[in-house]
Write a protein that holds these residues in place. Structure first.
Motif, mmCIF file in Angstrom:
data_model
loop_
_atom_site.group_PDB
_atom_site.id
_atom_site.type_symbol
_atom_site.label_atom_id
_atom_site.label_comp_id
_atom_site.label_asym_id
_atom_site.label_seq_id
_atom_site.Cartn_x
_atom_site.Cartn_y
_atom_site.Cartn_z
ATOM 1 N N ARG A 22 5.493 -3.940 3.664
ATOM 2 C CA ARG A 22 4.356 -3.150 3.197
ATOM 3 C C ARG A 22 4.131 -1.927 4.089
ATOM 4 N N VAL A 23 4.277 -2.097 5.403
ATOM 5 C CA VAL A 23 4.070 -0.966 6.304
ATOM 6 C C VAL A 23 5.161 0.083 6.110
ATOM 7 N N ALA A 138 -2.098 -14.085 -0.628
ATOM 8 C CA ALA A 138 -1.915 -13.109 -1.704
ATOM 9 C C ALA A 138 -2.700 -11.825 -1.463
ATOM 10 N N HIS A 139 -3.595 -11.824 -0.490
ATOM 11 C CA HIS A 139 -4.467 -10.675 -0.270
ATOM 12 C C HIS A 139 -4.041 -9.809 0.914
ATOM 13 N N LEU A 140 -2.800 -9.928 1.364
ATOM 14 C CA LEU A 140 -2.324 -9.096 2.474
ATOM 15 C C LEU A 140 -2.582 -7.618 2.217
ATOM 16 N N LYS A 141 -2.368 -7.169 0.994
ATOM 17 C CA LYS A 141 -2.510 -5.745 0.681
ATOM 18 C C LYS A 141 -3.938 -5.250 0.863
ATOM 19 N N GLY A 146 -2.119 -3.912 5.797
ATOM 20 C CA GLY A 146 -1.308 -4.060 4.594
ATOM 21 C C GLY A 146 -1.616 -3.010 3.545
ATOM 22 N N HIS A 147 -2.537 -2.115 3.858
ATOM 23 C CA HIS A 147 -2.996 -1.094 2.914
ATOM 24 C C HIS A 147 -2.183 0.189 3.100
ATOM 25 N N PRO A 148 -1.946 0.945 2.030
ATOM 26 C CA PRO A 148 -1.193 2.205 2.160
ATOM 27 C C PRO A 148 -1.826 3.225 3.102
ATOM 28 N N VAL A 149 -3.121 3.102 3.410
ATOM 29 C CA VAL A 149 -3.781 4.070 4.291
ATOM 30 C C VAL A 149 -3.499 3.791 5.771
ATOM 31 N N VAL A 170 -5.153 -10.208 13.888
ATOM 32 C CA VAL A 170 -4.874 -9.347 15.031
ATOM 33 C C VAL A 170 -3.373 -9.296 15.319
ATOM 34 N N GLU A 171 -2.686 -10.430 15.195
ATOM 35 C CA GLU A 171 -1.239 -10.463 15.423
ATOM 36 C C GLU A 171 -0.499 -9.622 14.386
ATOM 37 N N GLU A 172 -0.906 -9.730 13.126
ATOM 38 C CA GLU A 172 -0.288 -8.912 12.079
ATOM 39 C C GLU A 172 -0.546 -7.427 12.324
#
Length: 221
Positions: A22-23, A138-141, A146-149, A170-172
């Motif tokens: 995603r990143v 399922a909500h990583l985005k 995980g968000h495009p911003v 925090v780890e992610e």
């Protein structure tokens, strides 16, 4: 007042396997959605206030009821502190008069961050205090990393500090920071010792939960 709050529960056994994808995708495909008019107007007012003051900037992103903005303004009187939240209800709650060096802004952070980068903002400090963890796999985005911003958030630079009561978040976030910047963020347990920045921080700490803090010095634009 003693609080009771349950720890975050998730169906994830560890950091999400899709963080890197995603990143990387966010880096390759910058966010292009139009900026909402209400956020553009709010940003213009905030930018005028910031320019008039001419002081180092602290950005309190997702400030909720604005207590953290007030406390940061008192802690750093030489700075201009701008708290941003999308909820009119939260921002409108009565928590006393704002310090002269603080401003609360109702805006969408996704759009506000993009406008800030476009305008050349370079905050001295940038806080993300207890963002919604969206704990379902399922909500990583929906998590900030995980968000495009996310690359825009980091591109603003300065000392970025994230606090959360969910270690996995925090780890992610640290993993995502490393992918974008090549830098290793510092992740440590936090012991506020009663010096709370937000009501959530007080509630989680007084419930006996471990609090986590990520800090990193990012390059300025």
């Amino acid at each position: 007042m003693q609080h009771t709050s349950r720890p975050v529960t998730s169906n994830q056994p560890g950091p999400h396997h899709d963080v890197a994808r995603r990143v990387t995708r966010a880096l390759a495909h910058p966010l292009r959605k139009p900026v909402a008019d209400h956020t553009r107007r709010a940003f213009e007012r905030a930018n005028a206030w910031r320019q008039q003051r001419g002081a180092p900037l602290i950005l309190d992103a997702g400030c909720g009821v604005g207590l953290s903005t007030r406390r940061l303004a008192l802690r750093f009187p030489e700075c201009s502190v701008i708290g941003v939240d999308r909820s009119e209800d939260r921002l409108g709650r009565e928590h006393g008069e704002l310090p002269d060096n603080a401003l609360l802004v109702r805006a969408d952070l996704v759009d506000f961050w993009r406008l800030a980068l476009e305008a050349g903002w370079a905050p001295e400090r940038h806080y993300l205090l207890y963002p919604n963890p969206y704990p379902k796999s399922a909500h990583l985005k929906m998590r900030w990393h995980g968000h495009p911003v996310f690359p825009t958030l980091l591109a603003l630079g300065g000392r970025l500090e994230l606090r959360s009561n969910w270690q996995l978040y925090v780890e992610e976030f640290a993993q995502a920071v490393n992918i974008v910047t090549g830098q290793a963020a510092s992740v440590t347990a936090l012991q506020p010792n009663g010096d709370y920045l937000t009501p959530f921080e007080a509630k989680y700490d007084q419930s006996g939960q471990t609090l986590w803090r990520l800090c990193i010095e990012l390059e300025r634009p």
